[in-house]
Write an enzyme that holds these catalytic residues in place. Structure first.
Site, short mmCIF file in Angstrom:
data_model
loop_
_atom_site.label_atom_id
_atom_site.label_comp_id
_atom_site.label_asym_id
_atom_site.label_seq_id
_atom_site.Cartn_x
_atom_site.Cartn_y
_atom_site.Cartn_z
N ASP A 216 0.84 -1.20 0.00
CA ASP A 216 0.00 0.00 0.00
C ASP A 216 0.88 1.25 0.00
O ASP A 216 1.89 1.32 0.69
CB ASP A 216 -0.89 -0.04 1.26
CG ASP A 216 -1.87 1.10 1.31
OD1 ASP A 216 -2.70 1.21 0.39
OD2 ASP A 216 -1.83 1.88 2.28
N GLU A 275 1.61 -0.35 -5.05
CA GLU A 275 0.63 0.66 -5.45
C GLU A 275 1.42 1.93 -5.76
O GLU A 275 1.91 2.61 -4.85
CB GLU A 275 -0.37 0.91 -4.33
CG GLU A 275 -1.41 1.97 -4.70
CD GLU A 275 -2.24 2.43 -3.52
OE1 GLU A 275 -3.38 2.87 -3.74
OE2 GLU A 275 -1.74 2.38 -2.38
#
Length: 531
Positions: A216, A275
């Site tokens: 993330d 990401e």
């Protein structure tokens, strides 16, 4: 039980053309009648995922968390939150998935912790400039008595990126940085303790058989020295990062990824997927150097409008972004942060037809494909959720002006004709499902050869079995206005018609189409595969 690499397959390359299925755990399947999905529910549905034909599942966060941001505020990265089960449930899921030759990836959240993490609790009662506060970004405020934030950075979720604490003696004190919610304080990655703790986390899960991680905010961990002000915040918005944003994509982040990769390299066939919201090709490609990430999310295709030229440009840009490093492209049309494709492409039958066409485009492209749970059912966003049901922190942080992402997170419909559609034996789900989903359940679509689920199954089987999907090159055909067509070096041809009228297709034999052909022509808002 680990998933071994098939004979003759280069190590650590299974992911290069894999189909990953993103599971939003609280919305997939509930096994304990609390209205929230869990790990045992996922394990119960592995037969469905095997039938669908995916290679791996990616679990959104299941670590311990107060759930201020649905698990992206982690209080213990080496345990499972009781909402989803326990470590034994995760181990059972991994073992059962591996038995079906489905790999399991987890979400990793290294940019920040929960404000309930022991480290942050220690920081709150420690003195300024203490080792406990050095794990985060604590700063004195500006202005009289330090009443103003240390800089002008906003939170991605809205409001300032700084929150002031009360010192142990009861006086107003320092401020701490949180690029997202106040419950998600950013870690200071210049502190060696931070990576040492992450390494423990990586090994904890890898030793349990986890096959890799989706990282993330993988471009956001390193912050610029001095945390300078910035003059152009008009672009600040969730999922709309820009390349000169000082909060993201600082050069030091690559050292962090090299350290992460050095750990993963000790575990053969594991994968790190970042990401990465970076638009510049060269900057994006740097994350895919041989000693950094294996894969990086590229969202150009998901953000492209229903326009042939824009879709083609998104494909070209995505391929160009991985070319400098010789990396592998990734493709996705939706996830837990993005409006579902059926809604994004117009909603109703029109949006459904366009979404069916686009999955053929995505799966025809070279690289790794990511599918979000429910996309295979043609689920739309649920944009009329009652305000008292909304749970995304964006809703509160925006002063009730942005409804947030709950509309794409509504639980899966499995069977039956009314909510909760077999998702749970409880009377209601954590987000309410619409009655109109009765015809979209897995049960209903498995019995319908023309359903979106049947299209996905046929497409995934063809992609897995047919040699025409081989090769990394994409060659474009000349196409009528509003259309595009490309050919893989293995021989597959994909044609897309974004107009409302049937058009001629390139020569070849159609092996799959998103809608019935019209007198041998490709229908409007349709796509086809030819060989």
């Amino acid at each position: 039980m680990a998933v071994s690499t098939p004979p003759g397959t280069p190590a650590q390359r299974w992911w290069a053309d894999a189909v990953f299925y993103q599971v939003y755990p609280r919305s997939f399947a509930d096994s304990n009648a609390d209205g929230v999905g869990d790990l045992d529910g996922i394990r119960d549905k592995l037969g469905y995922l095997e039938l669908l034909g995916v290679d791996a599942i990616w679990l959104n966060p299941v670590m311990r968390s107060p759930m201020a941001d649905h698990g992206y505020d982690v209080s213990d990265p080496r345990d499972v939150d009781p909402l989803f089960g326990d470590l034994a449930a995760l181990d059972a899921l991994v073992e059962a998935a591996h038995a079906r030759r489905i790999r399991v990836m987890m979400d990793l959240v290294p940019n920040h912790t929960s404000s309930e993490h022991p480290w942050f609790r220690e920081a709150l009662v420690a003195a300024p400039d203490s080792p406990e506060r050095a794990r985060y970004h604590f700063r004195d405020g500006r202005g009289p008595n330090g009443d103003l934030p240390p800089n002008n950075w906003p939170s991605v979720f809205g409001g300032p990126a700084w929150t002031r604490v009360t010192e142990p003696d009861g006086t107003p004190g320092q401020w701490y940085l949180h690029l997202f919610a106040p419950e998600q304080p950013d870690l200071n990655w210049r502190n060696d303790e931070v990576f040492e703790d992450l390494e423990k986390t990586l090994r904890f899960w890898l030793d349990r058989g986890i096959d890799g991680f989706r990282i993330d905010v993988a471009h956001g961990m390193a912050k610029p020295g001095g945390l300078p002000d910035f003059d152009h915040w008009e672009q600040n918005r969730l999922l709309r990062h820009f390349d000169d944003d000082p909060r993201f994509n600082n050069a030091e982040v690559h050292d962090i990824h090299r350290r992460i990769r050095s750990v993963l390299d000790e575990y053969p066939d594991t994968v790190a997927v970042g990401e990465i919201w970076v638009h510049d090709h060269v900057l994006f490609s740097e994350y895919l150097r041989p000693d950094e990430l294996h894969l990086a999310f590229n969202f150009h295709l998901a953000l492209a409008r229903w326009d042939a030229a824009e879709i083609r440009e998104a494909i070209d840009v995505s391929l160009a972004a991985v070319a400098p490093s010789g990396g592998v492209a990734t493709w996705t049309l939706s996830n837990h942060d993005i409006e579902r494709e059926v809604t994004r492409y117009g909603g109703g039958p029109l949006g459904r037809d366009r979404a069916r066409a686009m999955i053929l485009v995505e799966l025809a492209l070279p690289g790794a494909a990511f599918l979000y749970n429910g996309a295979e059912l043609g689920l739309p966003n649920v944009d009329d959720l009652p305000e008292d049901a909304l749970q995304d922190p964006v809703w509160e942080r925006s002063g009730h002006t942005d409804r947030g992402r709950d509309g794409c997170r509504v639980p899966m419909p499995w069977e039956g004709t009314q909510p909760p559609f077999g998702f749970t034996s409880a009377s209601q789900t954590w987000l309410p499902q619409p009655d109109t989903w009765a015809g979209l359940t897995v049960e209903a679509q498995l019995e319908d050869v023309s359903s979106t689920l049947s299209l996905y199954r046929a497409a995934l089987e063809a992609r897995r079995r047919r040699p025409e999907f081989d090769g990394a090159d994409v060659d474009w055909y000349g196409s009528p206005p509003g259309c595009l067509a490309f050919r893989r070096s293995g021989g597959l041809i994909c044609a897309l018609n974004t107009t409302e009228h049937p058009v001629e297709m390139p020569p070849g034999t159609v092996i799959l189409s998103s809608a019935p052909l019209v007198d041998g022509q490709l229908p409007g808002n349709g796509a086809a595969w030819l060989i």
